[in-house]
Design an enzyme around this catalytic site. Structure first.
Site, PDB file in Angstrom:
ATOM      1  N   GLY A 191     -17.407   8.661  41.995  1.00 45.05           N
ATOM      2  CA  GLY A 191     -18.528   7.743  41.845  1.00 45.05           C
ATOM      3  C   GLY A 191     -18.488   6.979  40.534  1.00 45.05           C
ATOM      4  CB  SER A 223     -18.424   1.893  41.245  1.00 45.05           C
ATOM      5  OG  SER A 223     -18.921   2.655  42.339  1.00 45.05           O
ATOM      6  N   GLY A 224     -20.814   3.846  39.607  1.00 45.48           N
ATOM      7  CA  GLY A 224     -22.256   3.972  39.448  1.00 45.48           C
ATOM      8  C   GLY A 224     -22.729   3.713  38.027  1.00 45.48           C
ATOM      9  NE  ARG A 254     -18.798   5.980  50.299  1.00 41.54           N
ATOM     10  CZ  ARG A 254     -18.565   6.654  51.422  1.00 41.54           C
ATOM     11  NH1 ARG A 254     -17.730   6.142  52.325  1.00 41.54           N
ATOM     12  NH2 ARG A 254     -19.146   7.815  51.655  1.00 41.54           N
ATOM     13  CD  GLU A 284     -37.878   7.701  30.478  1.00 38.29           C
ATOM     14  OE1 GLU A 284     -36.733   7.332  30.159  1.00 38.29           O
ATOM     15  OE2 GLU A 284     -38.197   8.013  31.634  1.00 38.29           O
ATOM     16  CG  HIS A 318     -33.932  16.923  31.426  1.00 40.69           C
ATOM     17  ND1 HIS A 318     -32.628  17.344  31.602  1.00 40.69           N
ATOM     18  CD2 HIS A 318     -33.974  15.648  31.901  1.00 40.69           C
ATOM     19  CE1 HIS A 318     -31.913  16.370  32.133  1.00 40.69           C
ATOM     20  NE2 HIS A 318     -32.704  15.339  32.335  1.00 40.69           N
TER      21      HIS A 318
END
Length: 457
Positions: free
Chosen positions: A15, A17-18, A49, A218, A242
């Site tokens: 993965g 490309s994420g 892919r 956040e 976390h």
């Protein structure tokens, strides 16, 4: 172990490309490369892919101010392979490539790191295919480690399935479940602070501590990750992993040797497995809170969404040291500030007294101690003052590595201290499952709050 002495290593990223690889993982690897922390014989194989062009990939990275020669040398470490994670033949082809790399490196055995930056729904299939292609076993050719990004399941049942699926092909000491919060310098400093500052050691219990608050807020929203966030929400995203792990670091009984990873794991498990369970819906309702910022439903294009962007859960540890001390874990998006911190409120023997200890995880990393003193003058007026330690001010000459750099180095050094064990994963889902069940049937407790709000009550 000196990182520059690590043996020949191949990091395979499923993965690549994420967003995670582009924003966190590849920049962290580049920083380690610049600092000469990676082994000389090191290669990154990115699986996707999609057909990926090397130059186009690097153009999307924030490397504008970096040395072009350094970038070019790092590029030589990286190659891309078109790969379908559902096709067993692609795994066999991958294995052939890895065996060929043994000859290129001119070595007998490789460190093989398999990094799964993939959707949870295909995790089990990938693990099974790795096993069937015989890319799971430590042998004369490969020393295999499996790196897994959260979420580690969606609830208790799915977590148990993922763990059992993994156990079928990988031993527990091969699996590194990544919690980048634990890799932050400020989080790692918690145990050091507790060990080497006897001023606080005798007061670290329910006789002297009134409550503990662990907060991660956040200002940003979901930033286009609608599909991901609709499937996970704030409770699963931050509290299950976390914040419960930070709680364990704050409250665990200190082992004699902080470098003993088995002792640290056992101490964390001892805390997490002794959290007082919610025995009925009334207890859940009294101890949890959820909210959603105003524009969320518009962003995810779902006017009926009940997914929480704010969650707060109060728990208690059922042991002699902490019984009776409420510990509140709170996280939220779309808030009025970015702040992750741990607040220890000490028991006061006077209504005007205030003693507080704060670990600032991010930003403005540091530790604050708040004391009550007499103000100058003829009367007895008191005031709260702070004694503050700041990483930025105290360690000006040091450069800061990201938490992902620490993750990579620890895996290279085969140190799993900062990584969650299977037992810890089950512990965290066990305490939160009643909350998940309650929210799945209750539609009346979701608080809609304006973007830019403070903490909810």
């Amino acid at each position: 172990m000196n990182p520059t002495k690590i043996e020949s290593t191949i990091l395979v990223i499923f993965g690549i490309s994420g967003d995670l690889s582009r924003k966190k993982l590849i920049p962290a690897l580049f920083n380690l490369f610049k600092q000469n922390y990676l082994p000389n014989e090191f290669k990154i194989i990115g699986l996707s892919r999609q057909n990926i062009n090397l130059d186009e990939f690097f153009n999307k990275l924030n490397f504008e101010n970096e040395d072009p020669l350094m970038i070019n040398n790092f590029k030589k470490k990286l190659s891309f392979v078109n790969f379908d994670p559902q096709t067993i033949e692609d795994y066999k082809t991958l294995k052939t490539m890895l065996v060929d790399q043994l000859n290129d490196f001119n070595c007998d055995r490789l460190n093989l790191l398999l990094y799964l930056s993939i959707p949870p729904n295909i995790y089990s299939n990938v693990v099974r295919n790795l096993g069937q292609a015989e890319l799971n076993e430590n042998n004369e050719q490969f020393d295999v480690k499996l790196l897994v990004e959260k979420p580690f399941g969606y609830d208790l049942k799915s977590a148990e399935k993922l763990i059992n699926d993994t156990k079928e092909y990988f031993t527990e000491d091969q699996v590194f479940r990544i919690d980048h919060y634990l890799a932050k310098d400020t989080a790692q400093n918690i145990l050091t602070f507790r060990r080497y500052n006897p001023l606080f050691q005798t007061a670290w219990n329910n006789q002297h501590i009134k409550d503990i608050k662990i907060i991660a807020l956040e200002q940003i929203g979901i930033e286009g990750r609608a599909k991901f966030y609709e499937s996970i929400g704030a409770l699963r995203d931050l509290i299950q992993s976390h914040l419960l792990q930070l709680m364990a670091l704050i409250t665990l009984t200190l082992p004699k040797d902080l470098a003993n990873k088995e002792s640290i794991h056992l101490a964390r498990h001892d805390i997490l497995s002794n959290l007082k369970p919610f025995i009925n819906t009334d207890e859940v309702a009294r101890n949890v809170l959820r909210g959603q910022y105003e524009t969320y439903r518009q962003e995810v294009d779902n006017v009926d969404s009940m997914v929480e962007t704010y969650a707060s859960v109060t728990v208690e540890i059922e042991n002699s040291i902490w019984k009776g001390v409420p510990i509140t874990l709170t996280t939220g998006k779309g808030m009025d500030e970015k702040r992750t911190e741990i607040i220890i409120n000490f028991t006061a023997n006077h209504e005007q007294a205030l003693n507080k200890l704060t670990f600032r995880i991010q930003p403005n990393e540091g530790i604050g101690v708040y004391l009550t003193v007499k103000k100058p003058g003829l009367d007895r007026t008191t005031e709260t003052v702070s004694m503050d330690f700041s990483y930025k001010n105290s360690f000006k000459e040091l450069s800061y590595n990201t938490s992902y750099e620490k993750v990579i180095i620890d895996v290279l050094n085969k140190d799993n201290t900062l990584f969650a064990t299977a037992d810890e994963i089950i512990d965290t889902w066990t305490i939160l499952q009643p909350v998940i069940d309650y929210w799945s049937t209750n539609q009346n407790d979701l608080i809609i709050y304006p973007n830019g709000s403070g903490e909810l009550n």
